[in-house]
Design a protein around this motif. Structure first.
Motif, short mmCIF file in Angstrom:
data_model
loop_
_atom_site.label_atom_id
_atom_site.label_comp_id
_atom_site.label_asym_id
_atom_site.label_seq_id
_atom_site.Cartn_x
_atom_site.Cartn_y
_atom_site.Cartn_z
N ASN A 144 61.68 54.61 21.13
CA ASN A 144 62.71 54.87 22.15
C ASN A 144 62.17 54.92 23.57
O ASN A 144 62.95 55.01 24.52
CB ASN A 144 63.51 56.15 21.83
CG ASN A 144 62.69 57.42 21.89
OD1 ASN A 144 61.76 57.57 22.67
ND2 ASN A 144 63.05 58.39 21.04
N SER A 145 60.84 54.86 23.73
CA SER A 145 60.27 55.02 25.06
C SER A 145 59.18 54.01 25.43
O SER A 145 58.76 53.97 26.59
CB SER A 145 59.67 56.43 25.20
OG SER A 145 60.66 57.43 25.01
N TYR A 149 58.94 48.17 25.06
CA TYR A 149 58.52 47.02 25.86
C TYR A 149 57.04 46.70 25.69
O TYR A 149 56.58 45.59 26.00
CB TYR A 149 58.81 47.28 27.34
CG TYR A 149 57.88 48.29 28.00
CD1 TYR A 149 56.93 47.88 28.93
CD2 TYR A 149 57.97 49.64 27.70
CE1 TYR A 149 56.07 48.80 29.53
CE2 TYR A 149 57.12 50.56 28.30
CZ TYR A 149 56.18 50.14 29.20
OH TYR A 149 55.33 51.05 29.78
N ARG A 157 56.17 53.06 32.50
CA ARG A 157 57.63 53.19 32.42
C ARG A 157 58.02 54.49 33.11
O ARG A 157 57.45 55.55 32.82
CB ARG A 157 58.10 53.21 30.97
CG ARG A 157 59.62 53.27 30.77
CD ARG A 157 59.93 53.17 29.28
NE ARG A 157 61.33 52.96 28.98
CZ ARG A 157 62.16 53.90 28.48
NH1 ARG A 157 61.72 55.14 28.27
NH2 ARG A 157 63.42 53.61 28.20
N SER A 171 60.71 44.90 33.61
CA SER A 171 61.91 44.99 32.79
C SER A 171 62.56 46.34 33.04
O SER A 171 62.07 47.16 33.81
CB SER A 171 61.57 44.81 31.30
OG SER A 171 60.62 45.78 30.88
N SER A 198 65.12 49.41 30.81
CA SER A 198 65.78 49.84 29.58
C SER A 198 66.38 51.22 29.82
O SER A 198 66.16 51.82 30.87
CB SER A 198 64.80 49.87 28.40
OG SER A 198 63.75 50.78 28.65
N SER A 199 67.13 51.71 28.87
CA SER A 199 67.84 52.96 29.12
C SER A 199 67.89 53.84 27.89
O SER A 199 67.71 53.38 26.75
CB SER A 199 69.27 52.67 29.59
OG SER A 199 70.01 52.02 28.57
N TRP A 200 68.12 55.11 28.13
CA TRP A 200 68.54 56.07 27.11
C TRP A 200 70.01 56.35 27.35
O TRP A 200 70.47 56.39 28.50
CB TRP A 200 67.77 57.38 27.23
CG TRP A 200 66.30 57.30 27.01
CD1 TRP A 200 65.62 56.45 26.19
CD2 TRP A 200 65.31 58.15 27.60
NE1 TRP A 200 64.27 56.70 26.23
CE2 TRP A 200 64.05 57.74 27.09
CE3 TRP A 200 65.36 59.21 28.51
CZ2 TRP A 200 62.85 58.36 27.47
CZ3 TRP A 200 64.18 59.83 28.89
CH2 TRP A 200 62.93 59.41 28.37
N THR A 231 68.39 55.19 33.30
CA THR A 231 67.78 53.88 33.48
C THR A 231 66.29 54.02 33.80
O THR A 231 65.90 54.91 34.57
CB THR A 231 68.47 53.09 34.61
OG1 THR A 231 69.87 53.06 34.34
CG2 THR A 231 67.93 51.68 34.71
N HIS A 232 65.48 53.13 33.24
CA HIS A 232 64.04 53.14 33.48
C HIS A 232 63.57 51.78 33.97
O HIS A 232 64.02 50.74 33.49
CB HIS A 232 63.27 53.43 32.19
CG HIS A 232 63.57 54.75 31.58
ND1 HIS A 232 64.66 54.96 30.75
CD2 HIS A 232 62.93 55.94 31.67
CE1 HIS A 232 64.64 56.22 30.35
NE2 HIS A 232 63.62 56.84 30.89
N GLU A 235 60.16 49.33 34.02
CA GLU A 235 58.99 49.12 33.17
C GLU A 235 58.14 48.00 33.74
O GLU A 235 58.69 47.02 34.27
CB GLU A 235 59.43 48.73 31.75
CG GLU A 235 60.32 49.73 31.09
CD GLU A 235 61.12 49.17 29.90
OE1 GLU A 235 61.64 49.96 29.11
OE2 GLU A 235 61.23 47.92 29.81
#
Length: 265
Positions: free
Chosen positions: A26-27, A30, A138, A193, A195-197, A257-258, A260
């Motif tokens: 989940n973290s 990537y 990240r 890139s 990605s999100s939680w 939102t993250h 990376e």
């Protein structure tokens, strides 16, 4: 961590509940394609070690070094990543205690937003990475977080957190700055890139509201807010109540939102 920066969040249970939830899946998804059996990995700012454990499992028998600026965090990491191929050390990311070219992969999750000099941190991460290896980072971007609904109190938490974090030498909008920082650190081969939680179920909302509402009420975030004149205890209680009202809403939804980066050394 450099003496010019203060780690805002501390190690209250409201913080650790979030940190121990984090996994490679989940973290650090990537990064997975760049992990191979036998690789050597440095996990910078490992916290409670739950991501470290996943990294170690994927590269075993490769060696994993897990560092953090706080001995208390490493005590937890030793429990959560008690694997034969993992070693632990207190270290400052601005001046890592490893020789140049030591690791195949150097990883940092939610670290650069808290340090005094993220560009120097990335230079150090690059220095200890072998030529052709990977530096991965990240970080959340607070300015792109979104939630619904927005009950009274929720509107105040973000401005308070920005003042506290920046007052401590950090940068809450680190996610959008990772590429810029990497370029300033000398990287030219950078893959970026995002990605999100997302938290939307009743259990997720309750847990997330206690993690963030709780740290604004009881953790060192709250202490820094009051000591710095950014909020009173009464205002922080209002923020906490707002988080709980959000969690109780049947249509409650929250996205983190993250940014990376994968940088070739």
């Amino acid at each position: 961590m450099s003496p010019e920066a203060t780690y805002t969040h501390g190690h209250h249970e409201s913080v650790l509940s979030s940190h121990t939830w984090r996994t490679v899946e989940n973290s650090a998804a990537y990064l997975v394609d760049h992990l191979r059996l036998g690789a050597s990995v440095l996990d910078v700012g490992c916290g409670p070690g739950t991501i470290t454990a996943g990294l170690a499992e994927r590269v075993a028998p490769g060696r994993v070094a897990a560092t953090d600026s706080a001995e208390a965090a490493l005590d937890e990491a030793r429990k959560n990543a008690a694997l034969a191929n993992v070693e632990f050390a207190v270290a400052d990311v601005h001046a890592l205690p490893y020789a140049a070219g030591t690791f195949d992969v150097v990883h940092a999750h939610q670290v650069l937003q808290h340090v005094a000099d993220p560009v120097q941190a990335l230079r150090e991460m690059r220095r200890v990475t072998r030529p052709g290896g990977i530096v991965a980072a990240r970080d959340a971007d607070f300015g792109t977080m979104a939630w619904h609904p927005d009950p009274p109190g929720m509107d105040a938490w973000m401005p308070i957190y920005y003042r506290v974090a920046r007052g401590n030498g950090g940068e809450p909008d680190a996610g959008r700055r990772l590429v810029s920082w990497a370029r300033a650190a000398g990287f030219t081969d950078i893959a970026a890139s995002a990605s999100s939680w997302c938290y939307s179920t009743p259990d997720e909302r309750e847990w997330w509201s206690e993690s963030w509402g709780g740290r604004l009420l009881r953790s060192s975030v709250a202490d820094h807010a009051v000591a710095g004149g950014h909020a009173t205890r009464e205002e922080l209680r209002r923020v906490y109540d707002g988080w709980k009202a959000w969690a109780a809403a049947d249509d409650g939804w929250y996205a983190v939102t993250h940014g990376e980066i994968l940088c070739r050394a």
